[in-house]
Design an enzyme around this catalytic site. Structure first.
Site, mmCIF file in Angstrom:
data_model
loop_
_atom_site.group_PDB
_atom_site.id
_atom_site.type_symbol
_atom_site.label_atom_id
_atom_site.label_comp_id
_atom_site.label_asym_id
_atom_site.label_seq_id
_atom_site.Cartn_x
_atom_site.Cartn_y
_atom_site.Cartn_z
ATOM 1 N N ASP A 86 -31.046 -14.482 15.550
ATOM 2 C CA ASP A 86 -32.009 -13.977 16.528
ATOM 3 C C ASP A 86 -31.231 -13.381 17.708
ATOM 4 O OD1 ASP A 86 -35.175 -15.479 17.510
ATOM 5 O OD2 ASP A 86 -34.238 -13.615 18.174
ATOM 6 N N ASP A 116 -35.310 -9.750 19.466
ATOM 7 C CA ASP A 116 -36.302 -10.293 20.397
ATOM 8 C C ASP A 116 -36.826 -9.202 21.332
ATOM 9 O OD1 ASP A 116 -37.452 -12.799 21.588
ATOM 10 O OD2 ASP A 116 -36.379 -12.071 23.346
ATOM 11 N N GLU A 168 -39.245 -7.753 17.034
ATOM 12 C CA GLU A 168 -40.448 -8.323 17.652
ATOM 13 C C GLU A 168 -40.984 -7.294 18.629
ATOM 14 O OE1 GLU A 168 -40.143 -11.089 20.809
ATOM 15 O OE2 GLU A 168 -41.891 -12.232 20.155
ATOM 16 N N HIS A 208 -42.764 -19.706 16.827
ATOM 17 C CA HIS A 208 -42.491 -20.734 17.855
ATOM 18 C C HIS A 208 -43.200 -20.453 19.175
ATOM 19 C CE1 HIS A 208 -39.882 -17.390 18.497
ATOM 20 N NE2 HIS A 208 -39.635 -17.830 19.706
ATOM 21 N N ASP A 209 -43.931 -19.310 19.220
ATOM 22 C CA ASP A 209 -44.643 -18.967 20.456
ATOM 23 C C ASP A 209 -46.153 -19.111 20.321
ATOM 24 O OD1 ASP A 209 -42.472 -16.100 20.879
ATOM 25 O OD2 ASP A 209 -42.270 -18.121 21.712
HETATM 26 O O1 TEU Z 1 -41.330 -13.640 22.850
HETATM 27 C C1 TEU Z 1 -41.888 -12.511 23.497
HETATM 28 C C2 TEU Z 1 -43.199 -12.883 24.087
HETATM 29 O O2 TEU Z 1 -43.911 -12.104 24.640
HETATM 30 C C3 TEU Z 1 -43.520 -14.313 23.992
HETATM 31 O O3 TEU Z 1 -43.448 -14.772 25.257
HETATM 32 C C4 TEU Z 1 -44.861 -14.533 23.330
HETATM 33 O O4 TEU Z 1 -45.340 -13.380 22.770
HETATM 34 C C5 TEU Z 1 -45.848 -14.996 24.354
HETATM 35 O O5 TEU Z 1 -45.300 -16.141 24.953
HETATM 36 C C6 TEU Z 1 -47.159 -15.362 23.654
HETATM 37 O O6 TEU Z 1 -48.022 -15.767 24.654
HETATM 38 C C7 TEU Z 1 -39.925 -13.627 22.697
HETATM 39 C C8 TEU Z 1 -39.539 -14.994 22.133
HETATM 40 O O7 TEU Z 1 -40.174 -15.162 20.863
HETATM 41 C C9 TEU Z 1 -39.999 -16.039 23.125
HETATM 42 O O8 TEU Z 1 -39.777 -17.360 22.615
HETATM 43 C C10 TEU Z 1 -39.218 -15.853 24.424
HETATM 44 O O9 TEU Z 1 -39.715 -16.756 25.390
HETATM 45 C C11 TEU Z 1 -39.397 -14.411 24.946
HETATM 46 O O10 TEU Z 1 -39.262 -13.413 23.940
HETATM 47 C C12 TEU Z 1 -38.310 -14.118 25.968
HETATM 48 O O11 TEU Z 1 -37.068 -14.030 25.304
#
Ligand code: TEU
Ligand code: CA
Length: 545
Positions: free
Chosen positions: A96, A196, A246, A320-321
């Site tokens: 990642d 990311d 992403e 994970h989000d």
């Molecule tokens: O996520 C991007 C992002 O916008 C996330 O914060 C998620 O879509 C949002 O929290 C949903 O409500 C990436 C990573 O997957 C995330 O874990 C990181 O916190 C973020 O980027 C910053 O690197």
């Protein structure tokens, strides 16, 4: 060119996967220990979220050294062991890469705030006075997206946490640094990369206020993003690896460009529009039941247009989000198993590369924590405060966090019925939810009727039937609570139907000349006079060959 169209990716959040040294924190040796479980499931690649040196303010998405393993997760030898053991099992590793921003503890940023001009230009620093931020942009984690540095009389941009400073991709020195990081890990034998929030790297030339009231859309898919991606891929020679971007708040046209092989950018994209159909007024923190019609229209548009124009989707419900799928869209109680299998099937028969997030394959659920002290995620803790500043009571704020917190998907993987569900012999960094002991991998691996076995079969069928990876896709008109689409390859047809509700639902389609290929009920659907009667959360796929 790597063929990823019949492959399945399993996403691992290492801090919550399996702890081998009793410190309550998952580690790389924990992944190695569970490779046979992953082989049994049948997955082809492991996307592992960041395990590099980090203060862990955003659980590793705030990187302070891209080439070193954070000791919490283990050593470089542990990584090399994992990589070679995975390869022995025919499983590839995807890393990642968080290239939109670094931790403010990264040496580049430390040099910048010491006044080193070279490194000030590695980030989005803007001259100004403390009383006037350059724009009104809002950080994804709440609050201003700018932070003032008195010693420099400058603001720096952070689209996420204040400790995650956005890099300046317009600076070729930054792009060269990031290419070297890719080359370093490519030389270690990884199979691919997840990038990311990669569609945020090209910032608007003129820093004007967000006119949409939602700064996030204002700075996505910037004017040089495709140029930067093409350069990164060409200069590091990763066009034939498996790569996924992403894409936060993006468009289908951009995603066709990001993922059409002729563009030589990425293999595929994650887009999230289908995971915002329960955001009232488009706001994650305003709850509403999910809009089934909106969900089906988004799937139809994204699947059909990407297919027609040579784009390629990563297809997924969670990561994970996001909250846990059964809790969010299905039924945790009476139809836990049926709805878990329904949502898995809907995704796995689509055109795209399916991603399984750890615990999804055994039907894990949201935390249902009862106190904010049980939460860990910076986004959740910030919004617990913000919601109360906006007038919510603490109970109302907690109820919203319960539904929307990213911690819903970050509790420890539930392996067995021993202490902490077999995740750790120590104290887990985040609690194992109360329900955990009832939903474990151990109780499902050898159960033919389990959610785990259903995922295993879905993965098998994707390899067995080319129509799933290569067939065209078209979505049919259907009653609100029913989703239905067809896959076609030559004269072969697969008909996929799902009942999104907890009530019986009729669907006018005749299964004449079709056999059921897979379903989440023991017996096939009831059908008569050109109607099929679908049971609560029923999922079924029919084939005409
Ligand atoms: O996520 C991007 C992002 O916008 C996330 O914060 C998620 O879509 C949002 O929290 C949903 O409500 C990436 C990573 O997957 C995330 O874990 C990181 O916190 C973020 O980027 C910053 O690197
Ligand atoms: Ca550990």
């Amino acid at each position: 060119m790597l063929d990823f169209k019949d492959k399945v990716v399993y996403q691992i959040y290492p801090r919550s996967f399996y702890d081998t040294n009793g410190d309550g924190f998952g580690d790389l040796r924990g992944i190695t220990a569970k490779l046979d479980y992953l082989k049994e499931l049948g997955v082809d690649f492991l996307w592992i979220t960041p395990f590099f040196i980090s203060p862990q303010r955003d659980n590793g998405y705030d990187i302070a050294d891209y080439r070193q393993i954070d000791p919490r997760f283990g050593t470089m030898e542990d990584f090399e062991e994992l990589s070679s053991e995975a390869k022995k099992r025919g499983i590839g590793i995807m890393l990642d890469m968080v290239f939109n921003h670094t931790s403010t503890e990264h040496q580049w940023f430390q040099k910048a705030i010491s006044g080193d001009e070279k490194y000030i230009n590695y980030y989005k620093f803007v001259d100004g006075t403390r009383d006037c931020p350059p724009t009104n942009w809002v950080s994804k984690f709440g609050g201003n997206a700018w932070e003032y540095v008195d010693s420099l009389n400058k603001w720096y941009l952070h689209l996420f946490d204040v400790t995650q400073a956005d890099l300046n991709w317009d600076n070729p020195e930054v792009r060269d640094e990031l290419k070297d990081i890719i080359r370093f890990w490519k030389a270690k034998g990884v199979s691919g990369f997840r990038f990311d929030v990669i569609n945020l790297i090209s910032k608007p030339e003129n820093l004007e206020n967000d006119y949409e009231g939602d700064g996030r859309r204002f700075y996505t898919d910037g004017s040089r993003v495709h140029e930067f991606l093409k350069e990164l891929v060409a200069d590091t020679g990763i066009a034939d690896m498996i790569t996924v971007g992403e894409m936060s708040s993006t468009t289908i046209d951009n995603c066709i460009k990001y993922s059409n092989p002729s563009e030589k950018e990425l293999s595929m994209v994650f887009s999230f529009h289908h995971l915002k159909v329960d955001y009232k007024n488009g706001n994650k923190w305003e709850l509403m039941p999910y809009d089934k019609s909106a969900l089906k229209k988004l799937f139809k548009d994204w699947q059909e247009q990407m297919s027609k124009n040579g784009g390629w989707n990563a297809v997924f419900w969670t990561n994970h989000d996001q909250p846990r799928t059964i809790s969010r869209f299905g039924n945790e109680e009476k139809y836990w198993k049926e709805s878990g299998k329904l949502f898995a099937g809907i995704i796995h028969f689509m055109r795209g590369t399916p991603y399984i997030y750890q615990g999804e394959e055994i039907g894990m659920l949201n935390t249902h924590f009862t106190d904010i002290s049980q939460y860990r995620d910076v986004e959740s803790l910030n919004y617990f405060k913000i919601l109360q500043e906006e007038g919510k009571s603490s109970d109302e704020a907690l109820a919203i966090i319960n539904e929307r917190s990213r911690d819903n998907c970050r509790t420890p993987m539930q392996w067995d019925s021993s202490a902490n569900d077999g995740f750790t012999t120590g104290t887990p960094w985040i609690e194992v939810p109360e329900y955990g002991k009832h939903i474990t991998a151990e109780s499902q691996i050898n159960d033919e009727t389990s959610i785990f076995s259903f995922y295993k079969k879905l993965i098998y069928l994707r390899k067995e039937y080319k129509i799933i990876s290569d067939g065209e896709i078209s979505f049919d008109e259907s009653p609100e609570e029913i989703i239905s689409y067809e896959r076609k390859l030559g004269d072969k047809v697969l008909k996929v139907v799902g009942n999104l509700s907890e009530n019986e639902a009729d669907y006018s389609w005749s299964d004449e000349g079709y056999d059921r290929l897979i379903g989440n009920y023991d017996s096939t659907v009831n059908s008569s006079n050109g109607q099929v009667k679908l049971r609560p959360y029923e999922f079924a796929v029919f084939k005409n060959f």
